[in-house]
Write a protein that holds these residues in place. Structure first.
Motif, PDB file in Angstrom:
ATOM      1  N   ILE A 110      42.682  13.916  62.278  1.00  0.00           N
ATOM      2  CA  ILE A 110      43.745  13.604  61.321  1.00  0.00           C
ATOM      3  C   ILE A 110      44.316  12.235  61.679  1.00  0.00           C
ATOM      4  CG2 ILE A 110      45.972  14.335  60.385  1.00  0.00           C
ATOM      5  CD1 ILE A 110      43.864  16.351  59.755  1.00  0.00           C
ATOM      6  N   GLU A 111      44.195  11.297  60.762  1.00  0.00           N
ATOM      7  CA  GLU A 111      44.740   9.956  61.008  1.00  0.00           C
ATOM      8  C   GLU A 111      46.221   9.896  60.683  1.00  0.00           C
ATOM      9  OE1 GLU A 111      42.640   6.658  59.260  1.00  0.00           O
ATOM     10  OE2 GLU A 111      40.787   7.820  59.299  1.00  0.00           O
ATOM     11  N   SER A 112      46.562  10.500  59.582  1.00  0.00           N
ATOM     12  CA  SER A 112      47.974  10.460  59.176  1.00  0.00           C
ATOM     13  C   SER A 112      48.285  11.734  58.401  1.00  0.00           C
ATOM     14  CB  SER A 112      48.247   9.231  58.302  1.00  0.00           C
ATOM     15  OG  SER A 112      47.509   9.315  57.108  1.00  0.00           O
ATOM     16  N   LEU A 113      49.501  12.196  58.533  1.00  0.00           N
ATOM     17  CA  LEU A 113      49.911  13.432  57.850  1.00  0.00           C
ATOM     18  C   LEU A 113      51.298  13.221  57.257  1.00  0.00           C
ATOM     19  CD1 LEU A 113      49.583  16.422  57.147  1.00  0.00           C
ATOM     20  CD2 LEU A 113      50.396  16.993  59.434  1.00  0.00           C
ATOM     21  N   GLU A 114      51.366  13.321  55.958  1.00  0.00           N
ATOM     22  CA  GLU A 114      52.640  13.166  55.253  1.00  0.00           C
ATOM     23  C   GLU A 114      52.919  14.460  54.490  1.00  0.00           C
ATOM     24  OE1 GLU A 114      54.760  10.609  55.210  1.00  0.00           O
ATOM     25  OE2 GLU A 114      53.581   9.346  56.582  1.00  0.00           O
ATOM     26  N   THR A 115      54.026  15.105  54.806  1.00  0.00           N
ATOM     27  CA  THR A 115      54.406  16.337  54.095  1.00  0.00           C
ATOM     28  C   THR A 115      55.839  16.179  53.592  1.00  0.00           C
ATOM     29  OG1 THR A 115      55.048  17.306  56.222  1.00  0.00           O
ATOM     30  CG2 THR A 115      52.869  17.841  55.399  1.00  0.00           C
ATOM     31  N   PRO A 116      55.994  15.527  52.461  1.00  0.00           N
ATOM     32  CA  PRO A 116      57.346  15.293  51.945  1.00  0.00           C
ATOM     33  C   PRO A 116      58.077  16.617  51.651  1.00  0.00           C
ATOM     34  CG  PRO A 116      55.672  14.119  50.663  1.00  0.00           C
ATOM     35  CD  PRO A 116      54.954  15.037  51.586  1.00  0.00           C
TER      36      PRO A 116
ATOM     37  N   THR B 264      47.307  12.160  52.991  1.00  0.00           N
ATOM     38  CA  THR B 264      46.939  12.511  54.362  1.00  0.00           C
ATOM     39  C   THR B 264      45.476  12.155  54.594  1.00  0.00           C
ATOM     40  OG1 THR B 264      48.599  14.244  54.607  1.00  0.00           O
ATOM     41  CG2 THR B 264      46.577  14.483  55.896  1.00  0.00           C
TER      42      THR B 264
ATOM     43  N   ILE C  61      45.770  22.306  57.810  1.00  0.00           N
ATOM     44  CA  ILE C  61      47.050  21.599  57.681  1.00  0.00           C
ATOM     45  C   ILE C  61      47.999  22.578  56.977  1.00  0.00           C
ATOM     46  CG2 ILE C  61      48.231  19.627  56.654  1.00  0.00           C
ATOM     47  CD1 ILE C  61      45.520  18.138  56.803  1.00  0.00           C
TER      48      ILE C  61
ATOM     49  N   THR D 282      53.565  18.108  48.087  1.00  0.00           N
ATOM     50  CA  THR D 282      53.757  18.747  49.388  1.00  0.00           C
ATOM     51  C   THR D 282      52.948  18.079  50.494  1.00  0.00           C
ATOM     52  OG1 THR D 282      52.026  20.340  48.853  1.00  0.00           O
ATOM     53  CG2 THR D 282      54.279  20.984  48.348  1.00  0.00           C
TER      54      THR D 282
END
Lengths: 150, 190
Positions: free
Chosen positions: B154-160, A121, B179, A117
């Motif tokens: 937050i540098e990067s945010l991935e929420t597949p 990050t 988050i 999920t």
């Protein structure tokens, strides 16, 4: 004998700064919390450090918070560590120490079905502050994973 | 027998070993005896020769000892010369460093032991965390007072398979970054 002592001393003296400047480890806590609603509000005493924050949105949608698990882990730099949760798992990487007080982390969350999920990050957080990853579940409950390092 | 006794008296007289009275008697007997006078002179010359030889021998003994001593000194100097030559000869950098360490070994050992003890104490007696209002250091990571901390980034945010929202909150205990992930198949999120 003397000629053998001198090289040993040199090696020892050279090793001292290397020991002193060894890569730091980040001591991190991973706290898994369930959030539900009930007639009477309740917060586990173990969650006292987060108590004030749990009263703010989006957590104010619930009033019962239970600690499901708490894991303390020493994170070595650039070494991924997987921490098992009651529901799923979290994978953390201590990427870097910025200055003397900021920890740069990579965080990934897999739910109890094994579905990722949150993926890789990256967040920079002051030591002692919290990163809380959360999601709502089908029964209108919430599942939180709070992370702090120092 | 009497002549032999007379010869002994002559020898004692020549050596000055007779009493005064006996010596006077012998001298009296020598006046008319050319043969006895010749014997006394020969005994005297022989005595001189013996004394001279003994004196020379006595002188020779210390000289021999001195010669032996000088030979020992020369030998010791000859043995010491190679090490002196080595010491004076040009030496390599490593040899000079080793010599320097040899000369300052006690100082280096004391210094290294002291540095090690200080480092060990610094590692063992580290301030422990706990009170977020105090600036504490647990190992190399410093925990600053909450009021001085900067908000998380937050540098990067991935929420597949979902959407991610980032919320910030701050209180007297510090910051928190939230988050929040809402799966795409959720009909109703927060």
């Amino acid at each position: 004998m003397r000629t053998r002592i001198a090289p040993l001393l040199i090696v020892g003296l050279l090793a001292l700064p290397a020991v002193a400047t060894a890569d730091p480890k980040a001591a991190c806590e991973f706290v898994e919390i369930s959030a539900t609603s009930a007639k009477d509000p309740a917060v586990d005493p173990e969650l006292k450090p987060l108590d004030k924050k749990l009263k703010n949105p989006p957590f104010s949608a619930w009033n019962v918070f239970h600690q499901l698990s708490r894991t303390e882990k020493q994170l070595e730099k650039l070494k991924p560590e997987t921490i098992g949760l009651k529901s799923g798992k979290v994978t953390a990487i201590f990427l870097d120490l910025i200055g003397k007080s900021k920890v740069r982390l990579s965080l990934s969350i897999d739910d109890e079905a094994g579905k990722r999920t949150v993926d890789n990050t990256k967040v920079t957080v002051e030591a002692g502050d919290w990163v809380i990853l959360g999601s709502s579940t089908a029964n209108k409950a919430g599942h939180l994973t709070a992370v702090t390092c120092r | 027998m009497a002549e032999r006794r007379h010869d002994i008296e002559l020898m004692q007289h020549a050596d000055g070993e007779l009493a005064k009275r006996a010596s006077t008697e012998v001298e009296g007997s020598l006046e008319g005896d050319a043969d006895a006078q010749l014997k006394v002179e020969a005994i005297g010359e022989l005595g001189e020769l013996v004394r001279g030889h003994l004196e020379l021998a006595a002188d020779a003994v210390p000289q021999a000892r001195f010669d032996a001593l000088w030979r020992e000194v020369d030998k010791a100097i000859a043995q010491a010369e190679p090490s002196v030559a080595r010491r004076d000869a040009p030496v390599g950098l490593w040899r000079r460093i080793s010599r320097w360490f040899d000369q300052h070994r006690s100082h280096i050992i004391v210094g290294a032991v002291s540095a090690g003890a200080v480092a060990a104490l610094a590692l063992v007696i580290g301030p422990s965390g706990g009170d977020s209002s105090m600036s504490t250091t647990n190992g190399p990571i410093e925990v600053r007072p909450a009021a001085l901390r900067s908000p998380p980034a937050i540098e990067s945010l991935e929420t597949p398979g979902g959407t991610g929202n980032v919320l910030e909150m701050e209180d007297e205990d510090g910051h928190a970054t939230v988050i929040w992930v809402t799966p795409q198949d959720t009909v109703e999120g927060i």
